[in-house]
Design a protein around this motif. Sequence first.
Motif, PDB file in Angstrom:
ATOM      1  N   MET A 193       0.831  -1.205   0.000  1.00  0.00           N
ATOM      2  CA  MET A 193       0.000   0.000   0.000  1.00  0.00           C
ATOM      3  C   MET A 193       0.868   1.259   0.000  1.00  0.00           C
ATOM      4  SD  MET A 193      -3.158  -0.852  -0.169  1.00  0.00           S
ATOM      5  CE  MET A 193      -3.916   0.662   0.340  1.00  0.00           C
ATOM      6  N   ARG A 194       2.010   1.224   0.776  1.00  0.00           N
ATOM      7  CA  ARG A 194       2.908   2.382   0.802  1.00  0.00           C
ATOM      8  C   ARG A 194       3.536   2.633  -0.572  1.00  0.00           C
ATOM      9  NH1 ARG A 194       6.272   0.457   4.048  1.00  0.00           N
ATOM     10  NH2 ARG A 194       5.027   0.874   5.921  1.00  0.00           N
ATOM     11  N   ASN A 195       3.991   1.567  -1.198  1.00  0.00           N
ATOM     12  CA  ASN A 195       4.593   1.718  -2.531  1.00  0.00           C
ATOM     13  C   ASN A 195       3.569   2.219  -3.537  1.00  0.00           C
ATOM     14  OD1 ASN A 195       7.011   0.771  -1.494  1.00  0.00           O
ATOM     15  ND2 ASN A 195       6.614  -1.358  -2.127  1.00  0.00           N
ATOM     16  N   LEU A 196       2.355   1.710  -3.400  1.00  0.00           N
ATOM     17  CA  LEU A 196       1.309   2.151  -4.316  1.00  0.00           C
ATOM     18  C   LEU A 196       1.000   3.624  -4.108  1.00  0.00           C
ATOM     19  CD1 LEU A 196      -0.805   1.425  -6.475  1.00  0.00           C
ATOM     20  CD2 LEU A 196      -2.359   0.797  -4.598  1.00  0.00           C
ATOM     21  N   ARG A 197       1.003   4.067  -2.857  1.00  0.00           N
ATOM     22  CA  ARG A 197       0.733   5.475  -2.573  1.00  0.00           C
ATOM     23  C   ARG A 197       1.847   6.358  -3.113  1.00  0.00           C
ATOM     24  NH1 ARG A 197       0.270   4.974   2.391  1.00  0.00           N
ATOM     25  NH2 ARG A 197       2.314   5.799   3.072  1.00  0.00           N
ATOM     26  N   GLU A 198       3.089   5.946  -2.931  1.00  0.00           N
ATOM     27  CA  GLU A 198       4.206   6.739  -3.445  1.00  0.00           C
ATOM     28  C   GLU A 198       4.207   6.788  -4.972  1.00  0.00           C
ATOM     29  OE1 GLU A 198       7.668   4.996  -1.804  1.00  0.00           O
ATOM     30  OE2 GLU A 198       7.321   5.788   0.230  1.00  0.00           O
ATOM     31  N   ALA A 199       3.875   5.664  -5.603  1.00  0.00           N
ATOM     32  CA  ALA A 199       3.814   5.667  -7.064  1.00  0.00           C
ATOM     33  C   ALA A 199       2.718   6.596  -7.548  1.00  0.00           C
ATOM     34  CB  ALA A 199       3.590   4.238  -7.567  1.00  0.00           C
ATOM     35  N   CYS A 200       1.606   6.592  -6.873  1.00  0.00           N
ATOM     36  CA  CYS A 200       0.508   7.486  -7.263  1.00  0.00           C
ATOM     37  C   CYS A 200       0.913   8.947  -7.045  1.00  0.00           C
ATOM     38  CB  CYS A 200      -0.752   7.156  -6.456  1.00  0.00           C
ATOM     39  SG  CYS A 200      -1.485   5.557  -6.866  1.00  0.00           S
ATOM     40  N   ARG A 201       1.648   9.212  -5.950  1.00  0.00           N
ATOM     41  CA  ARG A 201       2.069  10.596  -5.689  1.00  0.00           C
ATOM     42  C   ARG A 201       3.062  11.076  -6.748  1.00  0.00           C
ATOM     43  NH1 ARG A 201       4.878  11.309  -0.105  1.00  0.00           N
ATOM     44  NH2 ARG A 201       6.418  10.032  -1.233  1.00  0.00           N
ATOM     45  N   ASP A 202       4.026  10.214  -7.093  1.00  0.00           N
ATOM     46  CA  ASP A 202       4.978  10.596  -8.137  1.00  0.00           C
ATOM     47  C   ASP A 202       4.268  10.863  -9.455  1.00  0.00           C
ATOM     48  OD1 ASP A 202       6.924  10.271  -6.267  1.00  0.00           O
ATOM     49  OD2 ASP A 202       7.535   8.264  -6.938  1.00  0.00           O
ATOM     50  N   GLN A 203       3.290  10.042  -9.754  1.00  0.00           N
ATOM     51  CA  GLN A 203       2.553  10.235 -11.007  1.00  0.00           C
ATOM     52  C   GLN A 203       1.785  11.546 -10.978  1.00  0.00           C
ATOM     53  OE1 GLN A 203       2.974   8.154 -13.454  1.00  0.00           O
ATOM     54  NE2 GLN A 203       1.507   9.022 -14.904  1.00  0.00           N
ATOM     55  N   MET A 204       1.170  11.847  -9.859  1.00  0.00           N
ATOM     56  CA  MET A 204       0.415  13.093  -9.761  1.00  0.00           C
ATOM     57  C   MET A 204       1.353  14.313  -9.814  1.00  0.00           C
ATOM     58  SD  MET A 204      -2.662  12.257  -9.808  1.00  0.00           S
ATOM     59  CE  MET A 204      -3.357  13.842  -9.419  1.00  0.00           C
ATOM     60  N   GLU A 205       2.544  14.246  -9.208  1.00  0.00           N
ATOM     61  CA  GLU A 205       3.490  15.349  -9.282  1.00  0.00           C
ATOM     62  C   GLU A 205       3.947  15.592 -10.721  1.00  0.00           C
ATOM     63  OE1 GLU A 205       6.609  14.365  -6.603  1.00  0.00           O
ATOM     64  OE2 GLU A 205       5.482  14.968  -4.807  1.00  0.00           O
ATOM     65  N   GLY A 206       4.145  14.494 -11.480  1.00  0.00           N
ATOM     66  CA  GLY A 206       4.499  14.654 -12.884  1.00  0.00           C
ATOM     67  C   GLY A 206       3.402  15.350 -13.661  1.00  0.00           C
TER      68      GLY A 206
END
Length: 388
Positions: A343-356
Amino acid sequence: MAPHAGQPGAWGPLLPGLLLLAAALSRPAAPCPFQCYCFAGPKLLLRCASGAELRQPPRDVPPDARNLTIVGANLTVLRAAAFAGGDADGEEKEAGVRLPLLTALRLTQNNIEVVEDGAFDGLPSLAALDLSQNPLRALGGAAFRGLPALRSLQLNQALAQGGPALLEKLDAALAPLADLRLLGLAGNALSRLPPAALHLPRLEQLDARRNALAGLGTDELRALERDGDLPGPRLLLADNPLRCGCSARPLLAWMRNATERVPDARRLRCAAPRPLHNRSFLDLDEAWLRCADGDADGRGEEVDLAGPELEASYVFFGLVLALIGLIFLMVLYLNRRGIQRWMRNLREACRDQMEGYHYRYEQDADPRRAPAPAAPAGSRATSPGSGL
């Protein structure tokens, strides 16, 4: 001088009486009828040979016969006074009492189809009559008249081919048999019991096995009870297709209160509905025999037919689902750390995608990075150093 006992003169007065007694004892017995076998004993027994050539009861039966058995003949029609000199051609003829001592008459498997009124006239001592295994199609309403001593009547496997009309005649024929003790109606495909049979005052046993009885109603059960100290008759009901629905509740309650009245009660099985098929009738729970609300005639079998097997299957299905859910929760608990990491990795991946996405949006919105407007089509292009 008085004569001695060994002298002939001593038997003079007794000699005529002794001669008469010897003549009486030496009288030849009545001849045995043609095609019959006679068995001497305390009671004279006759058994007539089987065969289609015997088309009417024998007329030369000894008057002292006690038991008469005719099996496998082709009698077809028993006319009035058939065993007391009645005319075989059907003409009216006054019949006397030819067999005053006959107590048992067995006429099984004789292809008897018609029993006329008064067929057994002239048999005042008859106590047992057996007409089983005959294809009866017509029965006179007074077929059993003139039988005051009749105690046993067997009609097993004899009424299946007669239809409703035969049952109505049987009801009329049974009515005068006030002293009847045993009545056999087994194997006749009866869907109901003759009312006259239920009202016989001295009946001790009614054999109704192997019929088509789906049950007994309250009126029939009430007719089986006797007033005063007379016991009610025993009832044999095995091998009947009982319908274990709402209408079976009176019979179930009656049998539980008087189990001794039904000797074969443990052999009774349900034939319908399907969830209760082949279940012991006495082991039924009244909660399974539910009636519809406001059902006046007691026919509420279709309201709830879920039997114990179906209820057990539902319980088992629920237990299986609960077990599967428990296993699923256990797997989640044992893998909670891995799930948290995922869940943590998924949240970080989603955050990186949103920042891009956000960075691209800001770049596209900067006016300095906007493209120059295009020159009109008719204008002439000039260079900065042209001087024009």
